[in-house]
Design a protein around this motif. Sequence first.
Motif, PDB file in Angstrom:
ATOM      1  N   LEU A  58       0.884  -1.170   0.000  1.00  0.00           N
ATOM      2  CA  LEU A  58       0.000   0.000   0.000  1.00  0.00           C
ATOM      3  C   LEU A  58       0.919   1.215   0.000  1.00  0.00           C
ATOM      4  CD1 LEU A  58      -2.926   0.969   0.090  1.00  0.00           C
ATOM      5  CD2 LEU A  58      -2.799   0.940   2.576  1.00  0.00           C
ATOM      6  N   ASP A  59       1.143   1.795  -1.183  1.00  0.00           N
ATOM      7  CA  ASP A  59       2.318   2.642  -1.403  1.00  0.00           C
ATOM      8  C   ASP A  59       2.111   4.128  -1.150  1.00  0.00           C
ATOM      9  OD1 ASP A  59       0.724   3.337  -3.549  1.00  0.00           O
ATOM     10  OD2 ASP A  59       2.107   2.623  -5.090  1.00  0.00           O
ATOM     11  N   HIS A  60       0.993   4.516  -0.560  1.00  0.00           N
ATOM     12  CA  HIS A  60       0.762   5.935  -0.323  1.00  0.00           C
ATOM     13  C   HIS A  60      -0.178   6.132   0.852  1.00  0.00           C
ATOM     14  CE1 HIS A  60      -2.954   4.909  -2.431  1.00  0.00           C
ATOM     15  NE2 HIS A  60      -3.480   5.948  -1.803  1.00  0.00           N
ATOM     16  N   ILE A  61      -0.166   7.346   1.387  1.00  0.00           N
ATOM     17  CA  ILE A  61      -1.181   7.783   2.343  1.00  0.00           C
ATOM     18  C   ILE A  61      -1.594   9.197   1.954  1.00  0.00           C
ATOM     19  CG2 ILE A  61       0.583   8.583   3.983  1.00  0.00           C
ATOM     20  CD1 ILE A  61      -1.477   8.044   6.224  1.00  0.00           C
ATOM     21  N   ASN A  62      -2.871   9.471   2.112  1.00  0.00           N
ATOM     22  CA  ASN A  62      -3.392  10.819   1.892  1.00  0.00           C
ATOM     23  C   ASN A  62      -3.383  11.590   3.208  1.00  0.00           C
ATOM     24  OD1 ASN A  62      -4.041  10.128  -0.795  1.00  0.00           O
ATOM     25  ND2 ASN A  62      -6.020   9.294  -0.139  1.00  0.00           N
ATOM     26  N   VAL A  63      -2.863  12.801   3.154  1.00  0.00           N
ATOM     27  CA  VAL A  63      -2.850  13.716   4.292  1.00  0.00           C
ATOM     28  C   VAL A  63      -3.689  14.922   3.911  1.00  0.00           C
ATOM     29  CG1 VAL A  63      -1.359  15.218   5.676  1.00  0.00           C
ATOM     30  CG2 VAL A  63      -0.582  12.927   5.044  1.00  0.00           C
ATOM     31  N   TRP A  64      -4.411  15.457   4.877  1.00  0.00           N
ATOM     32  CA  TRP A  64      -5.332  16.567   4.591  1.00  0.00           C
ATOM     33  C   TRP A  64      -4.892  17.798   5.370  1.00  0.00           C
ATOM     34  CZ3 TRP A  64      -7.923  14.802   0.641  1.00  0.00           C
ATOM     35  CH2 TRP A  64      -8.075  13.423   0.531  1.00  0.00           C
ATOM     36  N   ALA A  65      -4.731  18.903   4.671  1.00  0.00           N
ATOM     37  CA  ALA A  65      -4.349  20.176   5.285  1.00  0.00           C
ATOM     38  C   ALA A  65      -5.539  21.112   5.232  1.00  0.00           C
ATOM     39  CB  ALA A  65      -3.148  20.779   4.554  1.00  0.00           C
ATOM     40  N   LEU A  66      -5.978  21.571   6.387  1.00  0.00           N
ATOM     41  CA  LEU A  66      -7.169  22.400   6.515  1.00  0.00           C
ATOM     42  C   LEU A  66      -6.740  23.819   6.863  1.00  0.00           C
ATOM     43  CD1 LEU A  66      -9.219  19.913   8.754  1.00  0.00           C
ATOM     44  CD2 LEU A  66      -8.875  19.858   6.268  1.00  0.00           C
ATOM     45  N   ASP A  67      -7.145  24.772   6.051  1.00  0.00           N
ATOM     46  CA  ASP A  67      -6.724  26.155   6.209  1.00  0.00           C
ATOM     47  C   ASP A  67      -7.527  26.825   7.322  1.00  0.00           C
ATOM     48  OD1 ASP A  67      -5.893  28.763   5.971  1.00  0.00           O
ATOM     49  OD2 ASP A  67      -6.125  28.858   3.792  1.00  0.00           O
ATOM     50  N   GLY A  68      -6.842  27.210   8.388  1.00  0.00           N
ATOM     51  CA  GLY A  68      -7.499  27.846   9.520  1.00  0.00           C
ATOM     52  C   GLY A  68      -7.328  29.344   9.564  1.00  0.00           C
ATOM     53  N   GLY A  69      -6.982  29.945   8.417  1.00  0.00           N
ATOM     54  CA  GLY A  69      -6.855  31.394   8.371  1.00  0.00           C
ATOM     55  C   GLY A  69      -5.665  31.886   9.170  1.00  0.00           C
TER      56      GLY A  69
END
Length: 363
Positions: free
Chosen positions: A40-51
């Motif tokens: 399983l060659d990847h992971i998704n990371v999520w960046a949330l913009d908090g201003g």
Amino acid sequence: MPPTPDGSVDYPLCTTPDPGGWQEVAPGVLWIRLSLPFQLDHINVWALDGGALGWTLVDCGLGDPRSRAVWEVLLHDALGGRPVERVVVTHFHPDHIGAAAWLVERTGAGFAASLTEWLVARTLSAGNDAATDAVVEQFYRRCGLEEDTLQSLLARKGAYSRGVPAVPATLTRLRAGDRLPVGDRHWTVIGGSGHTAEPVSLYRPAGGGSPDLLISGDQILPRISPNISVWPSEPDADPLADYLASLEGWSVLPADTLVLPSHGRPFHGLHRRAEELALHHGERLAEIETLCAAPRTAAAVTRALFPRPLDPQQMLFAVGEAVAHLNHLIRKGRLERTVGPAGEPASLPPADLYRRPAAIAAA
């Protein structure tokens, strides 16, 4: 382009980030993809913009030098050199929490997770003592594994701490129902169980030009079934019951929610996918019950369910998943477990055998 169909789900986005790359999936939400040195060659990371307060990162990849080097670039480019307010991890697995301690130290961010996931990560990152090693070996011997396979699993000792060299020393505890502020919006913490004991997912209702969003971690994935395993530390556990109950919980979210999973691509079809996963496990349970018309070890069940060649990591997950289904059938009264004949040499613990109860077999 129209959505790409894939079984019970469809994909509204036409492109996928390259390893170390990113793209916006909704206003203020970045999809970052990190490489993993596994099948399983990847992971998704999520960046949330908090201003003004900066970014919230959800999951972070492994804690190895390669991942840290990629993060140095991402902090400057994808995140524009702006502050990181917090690092959230969905659960304790190395690809999700591995770089958290480094990121917290590097950026001054806070750290948030459920208490159970944080405690498990802290324990595993510290390594095993001799008593724990003995419990691990006994568990896999009782599964009936061949000696060479057993030794290959035991040789993975220390694998967790290599992927997670440190865990943040303090946390903000996340509980189901909590509201996590990010900028002028809130994400609701959704609980669950099965893949791990207390993973968290994050849901944000539609608004501001954004659809309903669910950061699902590994609890629901578009193409593969999350691993549901029993581990040596809790050999009689029934995580499959917990996972099936968690799948039912997704029904309260809007059907058109855009799911942001840890592996694979963002997708629509949350309810359909949950139903498909529940059906998959039902089919597995029926298959195992049929297999155990004659007495079987957990290793024999594993080989029947996963006949392809497996590396040690995959075998670890496969055995754990087989035992999870066997334990679930025991809890439902569909199978019984007995101690089998003594192993060779006689000093080794005997393997457990699973079979249908006589009343069911005669029916």
